[in-house]
Enzyme design. Sequence first.
Site, PDB file in Angstrom:
ATOM      1  N   ASP A 163       0.834  -1.198   0.000  1.00  0.00           N
ATOM      2  CA  ASP A 163       0.000   0.000   0.000  1.00  0.00           C
ATOM      3  C   ASP A 163       0.873   1.253   0.000  1.00  0.00           C
ATOM      4  O   ASP A 163       1.863   1.342   0.735  1.00  0.00           O
ATOM      5  CB  ASP A 163      -0.849  -0.042   1.282  1.00  0.00           C
ATOM      6  CG  ASP A 163      -1.817   1.113   1.394  1.00  0.00           C
ATOM      7  OD1 ASP A 163      -2.709   1.200   0.535  1.00  0.00           O
ATOM      8  OD2 ASP A 163      -1.687   1.918   2.334  1.00  0.00           O
ATOM      9  N   GLU A 167       1.125  -0.546  -5.169  1.00  0.00           N
ATOM     10  CA  GLU A 167       0.167   0.511  -5.490  1.00  0.00           C
ATOM     11  C   GLU A 167       0.973   1.678  -6.044  1.00  0.00           C
ATOM     12  O   GLU A 167       1.366   2.583  -5.324  1.00  0.00           O
ATOM     13  CB  GLU A 167      -0.616   0.954  -4.252  1.00  0.00           C
ATOM     14  CG  GLU A 167      -1.726   1.911  -4.635  1.00  0.00           C
ATOM     15  CD  GLU A 167      -2.260   2.779  -3.497  1.00  0.00           C
ATOM     16  OE1 GLU A 167      -3.300   3.427  -3.689  1.00  0.00           O
ATOM     17  OE2 GLU A 167      -1.635   2.834  -2.426  1.00  0.00           O
TER      18      GLU A 167
HETATM   19  C1  GLC Z   1      -4.094   3.308  -0.329  1.00  0.00           C
HETATM   20  C2  GLC Z   1      -5.357   2.489  -0.181  1.00  0.00           C
HETATM   21  C3  GLC Z   1      -6.445   3.374   0.317  1.00  0.00           C
HETATM   22  C4  GLC Z   1      -6.037   3.906   1.664  1.00  0.00           C
HETATM   23  C5  GLC Z   1      -4.686   4.607   1.581  1.00  0.00           C
HETATM   24  C6  GLC Z   1      -4.112   4.866   2.941  1.00  0.00           C
HETATM   25  O1  GLC Z   1      -4.230   4.299  -1.270  1.00  0.00           O
HETATM   26  O2  GLC Z   1      -5.671   1.868  -1.396  1.00  0.00           O
HETATM   27  O3  GLC Z   1      -7.680   2.713   0.403  1.00  0.00           O
HETATM   28  O4  GLC Z   1      -7.002   4.794   2.150  1.00  0.00           O
HETATM   29  O5  GLC Z   1      -3.731   3.833   0.906  1.00  0.00           O
HETATM   30  O6  GLC Z   1      -3.694   3.678   3.534  1.00  0.00           O
END
Ligand code: GLC
Length: 567
Positions: free
Chosen positions: A231, A291
């Site tokens: 993440d 991500e």
């Molecule tokens: C990423 C996740 C999202 C979350 C953020 C903070 O972007 O996909 O859902 O709110 O990280 O952890």
Amino acid sequence: MRHVRVSGILIGIVFVIASSPALRAQTAASDSQAHPWYQHAVFYEIYPRSFMDSNGDGIGDLNGITSKLDYLKTLGIDAIWIAPCFPSPQVDFGYDVSDYQNIDKMYGTLADFDKLQKLGQDHGIKIIFDFVVNHTSDQHPWFLDSRSSRTADKRDWYVWRDGKGTNPPNNWLAVFGGSAWQWDEKTKQYYYHYFYPQQPDLNWRNPAVVSAMNGTTEWWYRRGVAGFRLDAVDSLFEDPNLQDDPVLPGQNAYGDPLVEHKYTQKLPEVHLALKGLRKVADQYNAVLIGETWTDNVAQLRTYYGAAHDELQMPMDLMLTKMKFSAPAFREHFKQVDSSGEWPVFVIGNHDILRSWNRYGDGQHNDQIAKDMAAMYLTLRGTPILYYGEEIGMQNNDPQRREDVKDPIGRLGWPKEKGRDGERTPMQWNDEPNAGFTTGIPWNAIPVTYKTYNVEDEAKDPNSILNWYKALLTLRHTDPALLDGAYIPLNESDAEVLSYLRKASGYAVLVAINMSAVPRTVHFDLARQGIAATSAQTLLTTQSSLKEKASIAQISLEPYGVYIGAVK
Ligand code: GLC
Ligand code: CA
């Protein structure tokens, strides 16, 4: 206008001749490349709150997922990425973790995980967990210790700084609104948070943090997790000199000035952290998915690592920012292909408007959903589906601020409605609560579930679900789709996206009409060393093309798809 319902009339019929033994025998030899397991796998993101509730509390859980393994197998899924299901105060619905080595009670127990993992293995489905690397919950014992005093053991596990007079240390902004610095009355310093104040950033410059985080991944690998989706990797490091981020004209939905996250995003140190995590992953044949929000393919490429020693699967999230357009997609794939890396295509996730709404024009959304599937499931690379995309699930944004569950939706209302709309319960059937729960669902289910649901779509040969299934069967069995080269065709066509996936002595031709008008396309494959004058149909939305098509001339209906074998 995002929620306009499509008329419900589906064009075209699904025909699969994909797994004909003769065809397979012909082509088997072309698959000579050795691929790690994740390159030929199909991944599927599950938002665990919303997939299946096994105990009637209105919230999805691990046992719910386990009960749907047969469904996932039949669909053609090889690995599931489960959004965080660790103990959490749920400020950011699990992305605020208070214990990395357990399962939140609302989702089940470690024993439930073991069962899911074991049965997953029996189904040929691997489990990918979501590792929130940038921050913990403010209730994590590490942070409780860190904030207890300036001399606490774990003080330096987070990012603490003095203010400037009565102001925060600098102008850095949280992406979820307001300053990124939170004043702590007890120790009279500010701590840094890129997201909510309840999500303090870990200090990745501290080797103790690095080793605790790397160790956590190892702990889960030993328990049977096959990899992680990492993440928010871009925000792991900040400028140690605390330089102000450049301010841009305009404001965001929270009323904050727009800034370029120059000193808080994509610092080069990120790559060191990824290399460390990768070393551990490699010992377990595990995959790291990132991500990775990027502006271009060159940027995306850096995440693989110059020596292929970082992420095996950084997500190409750029398609999610593009309009439904043949020339735009073609240009993107050209760049992706020339980068030489193994692509990872994604068209939706739990943070963005559902793909059905995003690419749809309000009238042909079902057909467009099929076109998108035909495109990203026949390209070279690994696709990651988002649960419900395969049945045409639609966004269901809250209508009133008081109904919003995602905190950013309350803060940014009405410009930012939050992410509840793309996180609604999976639609299993047309019974109350779409078969998701016997209790009260935590999040509202759109009325469209009456027609868009697994049970009904499974019976309808024209459904989006059966189109996905056919495509996934094809990509699992066709060597050209798995490994063939990507060769764009008819590159000046503004409406029809066409390409070959060429293996040795055999190729798959894909033609997708991305317009609302009928289009006839002509192919001359002589230059590709292909003498055939007709293609044997593998899959099409059109009954007129179910047997074969003449390569010299294929007439496509509005949004029609043709996929055929040529040699
Ligand atoms: C990423 C996740 C999202 C979350 C953020 C903070 O972007 O996909 O859902 O709110 O990280 O952890
Ligand atoms: Ca439950």
